[in-house]
Motif scaffolding. Structure first.
Motif, mmCIF file in Angstrom:
data_model
loop_
_atom_site.group_PDB
_atom_site.id
_atom_site.type_symbol
_atom_site.label_atom_id
_atom_site.label_comp_id
_atom_site.label_asym_id
_atom_site.label_seq_id
_atom_site.Cartn_x
_atom_site.Cartn_y
_atom_site.Cartn_z
ATOM 1 N N ARG A 134 33.864 -27.632 80.493
ATOM 2 C CA ARG A 134 33.701 -28.900 81.202
ATOM 3 C C ARG A 134 34.008 -30.064 80.271
ATOM 4 O O ARG A 134 33.665 -30.038 79.095
ATOM 5 C CB ARG A 134 32.283 -29.061 81.751
ATOM 6 C CG ARG A 134 31.877 -28.018 82.757
ATOM 7 C CD ARG A 134 32.829 -28.041 83.963
ATOM 8 N NE ARG A 134 32.364 -27.213 85.037
ATOM 9 C CZ ARG A 134 32.794 -25.986 85.290
ATOM 10 N NH1 ARG A 134 33.682 -25.430 84.513
ATOM 11 N NH2 ARG A 134 32.332 -25.322 86.309
ATOM 12 N N SER A 135 34.629 -31.090 80.801
ATOM 13 C CA SER A 135 34.929 -32.280 80.005
ATOM 14 C C SER A 135 33.732 -33.215 80.012
ATOM 15 O O SER A 135 32.851 -33.122 80.875
ATOM 16 C CB SER A 135 36.148 -33.003 80.574
ATOM 17 O OG SER A 135 35.811 -33.582 81.832
ATOM 18 N N ALA A 136 33.719 -34.135 79.060
ATOM 19 C CA ALA A 136 32.651 -35.136 79.009
ATOM 20 C C ALA A 136 32.639 -35.954 80.291
ATOM 21 O O ALA A 136 31.568 -36.306 80.812
ATOM 22 C CB ALA A 136 32.837 -36.034 77.788
ATOM 23 N N GLU A 137 33.806 -36.251 80.839
ATOM 24 C CA GLU A 137 33.892 -37.035 82.070
ATOM 25 C C GLU A 137 33.276 -36.276 83.241
ATOM 26 O O GLU A 137 32.567 -36.850 84.073
ATOM 27 C CB GLU A 137 35.341 -37.413 82.386
ATOM 28 C CG GLU A 137 35.955 -38.371 81.388
ATOM 29 C CD GLU A 137 36.421 -37.678 80.092
ATOM 30 O OE1 GLU A 137 36.617 -36.441 80.074
ATOM 31 O OE2 GLU A 137 36.554 -38.385 79.093
ATOM 32 N N ALA A 138 33.543 -34.983 83.338
ATOM 33 C CA ALA A 138 32.997 -34.180 84.434
ATOM 34 C C ALA A 138 31.472 -34.112 84.344
ATOM 35 O O ALA A 138 30.777 -34.213 85.355
ATOM 36 C CB ALA A 138 33.594 -32.772 84.412
ATOM 37 N N VAL A 139 30.951 -33.958 83.139
ATOM 38 C CA VAL A 139 29.504 -33.904 82.957
ATOM 39 C C VAL A 139 28.883 -35.250 83.312
ATOM 40 O O VAL A 139 27.871 -35.321 84.011
ATOM 41 C CB VAL A 139 29.149 -33.483 81.512
ATOM 42 C CG1 VAL A 139 27.658 -33.640 81.248
ATOM 43 C CG2 VAL A 139 29.585 -32.045 81.265
ATOM 44 N N ALA A 140 29.483 -36.354 82.865
ATOM 45 C CA ALA A 140 28.957 -37.686 83.166
ATOM 46 C C ALA A 140 28.987 -37.958 84.671
ATOM 47 O O ALA A 140 28.048 -38.532 85.225
ATOM 48 C CB ALA A 140 29.744 -38.744 82.409
ATOM 49 N N THR A 141 30.040 -37.542 85.345
ATOM 50 C CA THR A 141 30.137 -37.747 86.790
ATOM 51 C C THR A 141 29.042 -36.969 87.515
ATOM 52 O O THR A 141 28.360 -37.503 88.394
ATOM 53 C CB THR A 141 31.525 -37.315 87.306
ATOM 54 O OG1 THR A 141 32.511 -38.118 86.672
ATOM 55 C CG2 THR A 141 31.621 -37.447 88.807
ATOM 56 N N ALA A 142 28.850 -35.717 87.148
ATOM 57 C CA ALA A 142 27.830 -34.891 87.792
ATOM 58 C C ALA A 142 26.426 -35.421 87.515
ATOM 59 O O ALA A 142 25.561 -35.401 88.386
ATOM 60 C CB ALA A 142 27.951 -33.455 87.309
ATOM 61 N N ALA A 143 26.194 -35.929 86.315
ATOM 62 C CA ALA A 143 24.862 -36.397 85.934
ATOM 63 C C ALA A 143 24.598 -37.825 86.371
ATOM 64 O O ALA A 143 23.453 -38.266 86.402
ATOM 65 C CB ALA A 143 24.693 -36.280 84.424
ATOM 66 N N GLY A 144 25.637 -38.570 86.741
ATOM 67 C CA GLY A 144 25.501 -39.974 87.090
ATOM 68 C C GLY A 144 24.497 -40.251 88.191
ATOM 69 O O GLY A 144 23.855 -41.294 88.213
#
Length: 77
Positions: free
Chosen positions: A12-22
């Motif tokens: 997973r990319s940092a962007e994908a993790v940030a989007t999911a956790a947002g």
């Protein structure tokens, strides 16, 4: 202050993790930790009685000529 560490699925990319956790409204960052040998223990009791267990952990580390690499990590089961 504390940090909650949650494993992210591999690849997973940092962007994908940030989007999911947002949706939780808390800051999130994807970090990789280098592999290392660790000392660990299980403290079967209340948080208020944890200090003797931590003292034993740090004594074990010192007895083996090692030193802590940072703050200890707690995992609650």
């Amino acid at each position: 202050h504390w940090t909650l560490a949650v494993p992210a699925p591999g690849g997973r990319s940092a962007e994908a993790v940030a989007t999911a956790a947002g949706r939780f409204g808390a800051p999130v960052e994807l970090r990789a930790h280098p592999r290392q040998e660790v000392a660990q223990l299980v403290h079967p009791g209340p948080y208020a009685d944890e200090q003797p267990s931590l003292d034993a952990l740090y004594a074990f580390v010192a007895r083996h000529g090692l030193r802590p690499a940072g703050a200890h990590t707690e995992v609650y089961l």
